[in-house]
Structure formats: C-alpha cells, structure tokens
Design an enzyme around this catalytic site. Structure first.
Site, mmCIF file in Angstrom:
data_model
loop_
_atom_site.group_PDB
_atom_site.id
_atom_site.type_symbol
_atom_site.label_atom_id
_atom_site.label_comp_id
_atom_site.label_asym_id
_atom_site.label_seq_id
_atom_site.Cartn_x
_atom_site.Cartn_y
_atom_site.Cartn_z
ATOM 1 N N ASP A 1 34.541 39.362 38.913
ATOM 2 C CA ASP A 1 35.613 39.287 39.905
ATOM 3 C C ASP A 1 35.126 39.550 41.315
ATOM 4 O O ASP A 1 33.936 39.545 41.585
ATOM 5 C CB ASP A 1 36.843 40.125 39.532
ATOM 6 C CG ASP A 1 36.461 41.420 38.886
ATOM 7 O OD1 ASP A 1 35.551 42.067 39.428
ATOM 8 O OD2 ASP A 1 37.061 41.775 37.849
ATOM 9 N N LYS B 1 40.867 37.935 42.212
ATOM 10 C CA LYS B 1 40.876 37.947 43.685
ATOM 11 C C LYS B 1 40.971 39.404 44.115
ATOM 12 O O LYS B 1 40.300 40.260 43.591
ATOM 13 C CB LYS B 1 42.065 37.143 44.203
ATOM 14 C CG LYS B 1 41.832 35.655 44.102
ATOM 15 C CD LYS B 1 42.872 34.902 44.940
ATOM 16 C CE LYS B 1 42.803 33.413 44.656
ATOM 17 N NZ LYS B 1 44.120 32.832 44.442
ATOM 18 N N MET C 1 41.655 52.364 45.967
ATOM 19 C CA MET C 1 42.768 51.410 46.141
ATOM 20 C C MET C 1 43.915 52.014 46.943
ATOM 21 O O MET C 1 45.077 51.706 46.703
ATOM 22 C CB MET C 1 43.311 50.957 44.770
ATOM 23 C CG MET C 1 42.251 50.386 43.851
ATOM 24 S SD MET C 1 42.882 50.034 42.198
ATOM 25 C CE MET C 1 42.966 51.656 41.487
HETATM 26 N N1 SAH Z 1 35.508 50.412 39.023
HETATM 27 C C1 SAH Z 1 35.429 50.541 40.449
HETATM 28 C C2 SAH Z 1 36.766 50.733 41.090
HETATM 29 C C3 SAH Z 1 37.685 49.568 40.914
HETATM 30 S S1 SAH Z 1 39.208 49.735 41.765
HETATM 31 C C4 SAH Z 1 34.463 51.694 40.787
HETATM 32 O O1 SAH Z 1 34.087 52.463 39.909
HETATM 33 O O2 SAH Z 1 34.053 51.791 41.950
HETATM 34 C C5 SAH Z 1 38.857 48.958 43.291
HETATM 35 C C6 SAH Z 1 38.756 49.991 44.379
HETATM 36 O O3 SAH Z 1 37.479 50.587 44.360
HETATM 37 C C7 SAH Z 1 38.900 49.475 45.774
HETATM 38 O O4 SAH Z 1 40.252 49.334 46.140
HETATM 39 C C8 SAH Z 1 38.221 50.547 46.588
HETATM 40 O O5 SAH Z 1 39.060 51.669 46.726
HETATM 41 C C9 SAH Z 1 37.107 50.961 45.654
HETATM 42 N N2 SAH Z 1 35.842 50.299 45.977
HETATM 43 C C10 SAH Z 1 35.112 49.496 45.205
HETATM 44 N N3 SAH Z 1 33.955 49.137 45.808
HETATM 45 C C11 SAH Z 1 33.958 49.766 46.992
HETATM 46 C C12 SAH Z 1 33.049 49.841 48.083
HETATM 47 N N4 SAH Z 1 31.882 49.179 48.074
HETATM 48 N N5 SAH Z 1 33.366 50.615 49.133
HETATM 49 C C13 SAH Z 1 34.521 51.297 49.176
HETATM 50 N N6 SAH Z 1 35.426 51.256 48.185
HETATM 51 C C14 SAH Z 1 35.149 50.510 47.109
#
Ligand code: SAH
Length: 507
Positions: free
Chosen positions: A39, A61, A176
């Site tokens: 994704d 998305k 998020m």
């Molecule tokens: N499984 C992922 C989280 C998925 S939910 C993890 O462990 O990181 C998606 C959220 O993750 C986004 O809305 C944001 O809050 C965060 N996120 C993911 N990648 C990010 C990044 N590179 N920088 C900041 N926030 C990030």
C-alpha cells in the site's frame, strides 16, 4: 494448478521509509516473492527488491481512503496462497502496529494457509528517533504508549481509555492523529495531562521529506494548522521531546532534504546512494549505462588468461573490471592462485575493495586515483622486463598503456566489458529536471556524463541544477558538454564526492 507447491504469505513490516531500516528477513522474502501486495507507505525502492517477474498489486491509498476494502485484501491473500504462490504482503512500519496484520493472519489461519510474520521498525519509535526524541529516557520517561489517533475521541463508545491514558505513561505517541489533533489534545488535558507538556509532530519520519514541529499539548493543533502540516505524522507527547534540542541529528545534515540524481551503471552497487541517503538526501537513481560483454566477446582477455602466469603486473582500473576479469578466470577453470607472483595494482579504493572480495590485497593503490597517478606510482618500479595486463572497459583512456610502454614494458590491454547507454527512464528524468524536482546531479565517470546527455537528449537541462563530479577527468567531460561543474571532489572516490557535497552545503 500445481498441487505440489504450497503457497505461503509473508506479512512483512517495511519500516517507516528509510530503506536501510528494512530487516534482512524482509529483503530475503521480497527476493523470492511471486506476488507482492503493498500500500501507500511502501517506498518504490523497497518494491525493487522483488524479482522482475513478480506480480505487484497495489491495494491502498490514504489510511482513510482504502482503494481495496480490508475484506477484499484478506480474500486476495487467501486466493493467491491457494494458487500456490509465495506472497509478500508489505506494510508500512510494523504489521501489527495499526497495520491490520492481525486480521490478515487470522484470515489465512481460517483457511489453514501457512504464513510468516516479519516484524518491522514502527514509525512510532523510529520517526521519533530520527527527530532526536527517545521514547524513553532515564529519569525522564520510564514508559510509553502507542495510541491510534484515527478514532474520533469524542464518540461515546471510544475504545481509548482517555481517563487512564492521559497520565498513565510518560510518553504517548499517537499515529494517524493529524486530523484529530484538536480533539486528542483536548482529551489529554481534560483528563489531567499538563497543557504545557512538550509535544512534537514528525511527518514522513526517517525520509528525506521529514518535517518536525516542536510544540506543546496546548498549542499543537493550532501550530500544525499554521504550518500546514499534513499526514502521515506521529504525534509525540512527553518531556522527552525536549531532548531534541540536543539530539537532533538526521535533519541537521547539510545534505538533508537535498534532491540528488545519481547517475550510475545499473550493474554497480549503489554505494553512493546509500551514503547520500544516510545523510538525509532524497536520491533518485538514474542508471545511464549498463554493462555488456566486449565487442571481441572476451577473445583478448581469454587469450591473456591462458597465459596468465607470464604477467608480472595486473592493473585494475574499476570494480567492474575486477569482477568481470575474475569471472573469465573462473570460466577458464582458474582462480586467484593463477596470478602467482604478479603484482596487483588497483586504481581507486572501490577497485581495491573489489579485489579484496577475491582474497587479493592490492600491492599498490596509487595515492592519486587517475591514470596519471598510477604512472607516477609505477615509474620507478617498471622496466623492460615487465609484462603488464590491464583488464578494463572497452573504451577507456589510452594514456596509461602508452605511458607504461614508454618505460619499455610489454603491455596487454584486454577488454572485459563494455558500457552501453541505458535508454529507459530518459523521459522521466527529463521531466524531473524540467519541473525543478532535482537539486544536484552527480557524475562518477566520464561515461556517466556522456551517457546521461544521450539519455536526456540535451546537456542544457543541467543548467538549472548543481552538478558534482568525482574528479577532474569527469569534470572535463562535463565542461565539453558546456556545463561548468559546481563541485569536483577533492578525493576522487565516492566518499570524497560525498565529502565535497557536504562541504558545499555546510557553508
Ligand atoms: N504499521 C505502521 C502504522 C500504520 S498506521 C507502523 O508501525 O508505523 C499509519 C500511520 O503511521 C500514519 O498515519 C502515521 O501516523 C504513521 N506513520 C507511518 N509512517 C510514518 C512516517 N514515516 N513518519 C511519520 N508517521 C508515520
């Protein structure tokens, strides 16, 4: 359908963005993927670990706007596994931290299909770390919580226990949460968190696009709005945020956020890319050349290898040359032992490193890495009794061989490869240059210059960017194209080029 082969699904955490944060296990699985389901948060470079023939399926998305419903993703994984495929399901961060990885695993379990979970580096910890914020710290924070910020905190049946959460852990990280900041911060203060608690938003953490906003719980929503900060970002609440003042590192680098186009031969390892990304640069790779067998189809080198024992010197001018030479030697059922007492000269550190992969410690690595430097280093050593072999690229400068012959030595030059222009991607790179999406273009050899110009069709496109050359010879070639290089590395190596780039941007 092949009844024998059993399908399997790897649920993989791809980490927060920096490709270097992928685990070895994730890369191993990607390399054998027949189907790749990914994704939005997956970096393109990560996808390129998968084999060419792999079927790549995009299923998402933005988090709030799924291209494919979770149920359908579950079905897709089940279906592909049932077809006997090796499936990689790639998720941003860690698959079990708000990644719905658990649901996908349960769907597979229900059908008795085998799966492997590969944890990933979660953005909750990594985005904070790249902003210089440790989620725990002695005497400051002994606990942290990771909380969804997606849920509307005002709804009556909220699954978040705000009353406890607001003060239970020293650090709280919301994922998020950007769109719900006003509600999240209100809930925190209503439930007892001091409104002056330091807080930070880290957007696109670990990537060249990283943005950090330091604020307080009270001001977070207002400041984020003012800065126009958009998802994806983590929201970090706690005293640890103050440590950024001292620990800021990633976004301190002079190359941080710089958009660099690295021209290179596809077959070459992207050592330059790695070094630049480590400093926070956003790198686009433009392979401009690829390596092919020489026009004589190895006749000269194979002839030389038949009598390899007679050479007293071997001079290697590139890592590619080293690799191709040893491949020919190996095909002739010989190996490094056949070099016998020959002295080995390596032009450039990368060439010397290439040799060490075959157990050879180069006798001479000239201080100056150009042909002229080699001649200087060898002029007192070589005489008419010497028999020198130079395995190298088909079109290379003649000066080295000629000068050595002037010392009376017998010189055999044999091509072990030739470089030809890459024609793919020319249009994409033209557009990036025209749209101002590139700050710097690097050149690591004369042939990258010539081939780059062929690839994009017009050297003038380089007038709107800075150009950086690995050494004076490459720079000369660029000047012939009408472009004055901004940077010529002081030391003619990849590291030297990175150092010179750093110097320029730290002024
Ligand atoms: N499984 C992922 C989280 C998925 S939910 C993890 O462990 O990181 C998606 C959220 O993750 C986004 O809305 C944001 O809050 C965060 N996120 C993911 N990648 C990010 C990044 N590179 N920088 C900041 N926030 C990030």
């Amino acid at each position: 359908m092949n009844e024998e082969k059993k399908g399997i699904v790897y649920l993989i955490g791809a980490g927060p963005g920096d490709v270097g944060l992928l685990t070895l296990k994730a890369v191993d699985a990607l390399k054998k993927a027949e189907v790749l389901v990914y994704d939005r948060l997956a970096e393109e470079r990560i996808l390129s670990f998968a084999p060419f023939g792999c079927e790549k399926i995009y299923v998402g998305k933005a988090s709030s706007n799924h291209a494919m419903k979770q149920e359908d993703i579950n079905k897709l994984l089940v279906q592909k596994a049932k077809e006997g495929k090796t499936v990689v399901r790639l998720k941003g961060g860690d698959p079990f931290v708000f990644g719905r990885g658990g649901e996908e695993a349960l769907a597979l379990k229900e059908e008795n299909l085998p799966f492997v979970i590969v944890p990933g580096v979660t953005s909750a910890i990594a985005a904070a770390a790249y902003a210089g914020i440790p989620v725990t710290h002695r005497k400051i924070a002994a606990s942290f919580a990771v909380v969804t910020g997606h849920e509307d905190p005002t709804k009556a049946d909220s699954s978040i226990r705000w009353k406890e959460l607001a003060t239970a852990t020293d650090t709280v990280v919301f994922l998020m949460g950007v769109e719900n900041l006003p509600k999240i911060t209100r809930k925190l203060t209503e439930n007892g968190r001091d409104k002056n608690t330091p807080a930070a938003l880290v957007r696109w953490g670990t990537r060249a696009e990283q943005e950090v906003l330091v604020t307080t719980v009270e001001n977070a929503a207002k400041d984020a709005l003012k800065a126009g900060l958009k998802p994806p970002a983590v929201f970090i609440v706690g005293e640890v945020v103050k440590l950024r003042e001292k620990l800021q590192w990633f976004d301190n680098s002079p190359l941080f956020g710089k958009r660099i186009l690295v021209t290179r031969a596809r077959a070459q390892a992207s050592a330059l890319t790695e070094l630049l990304e480590e400093q926070g640069a956003s790198v686009t790779e433009a392979p401009v050349i690829k390596i092919e067998p020489p026009a004589d189809n190895y006749a000269a080198i194979d002839g030389a290898i038949q009598n390899i024992e007679k050479f007293s010197y071997l001079i290697f001018t590139s890592a590619n040359g080293v690799r191709e030479f040893f491949a020919r030697l190996y095909f002739a059922k010989k190996d490094a032992r056949a070099l016998n007492g020959a002295k080995v000269v390596a032009i450039g550190k990368a060439t010397a490193e290439g040799l060490s992969a075959y157990g050879i410690n180069a006798d001479i690595v000239p201080k100056e890495f150009r042909a002229e430097g080699v001649i200087d280093a060898l002029k007192d050593k070589i005489d008419k009794n010497d028999n020198i072999l130079i395995p190298r690229a088909e079109v290379a400068r003649e000066i080295l061989a000629k000068s050595l012959e002037e010392f009376g030595a017998k010189v055999t030059v044999a091509s072990v490869y030739k470089t030809v222009t890459e024609t793919e991607n020319g249009e994409k790179i033209r557009e990036m240059l025209l749209n101002g999406e590139i700050d710097i273009v690097t050149f690591t050899s004369s042939s990258t210059v010539t081939n780059f110009v062929k690839l994009v069709g017009d050297a003038n496109l380089l007038k709107s960017v800075k150009t950086a050359c690995i050494g004076p010879v490459t720079a000369e070639t660029l000047k012939k194209e009408g472009i004055e290089p901004e940077i010529i590395a002081k030391e003619y190596t990849i590291q030297g080029l990175v150092n010179s780039l750093n110097d320029l941007f730290s002024l």
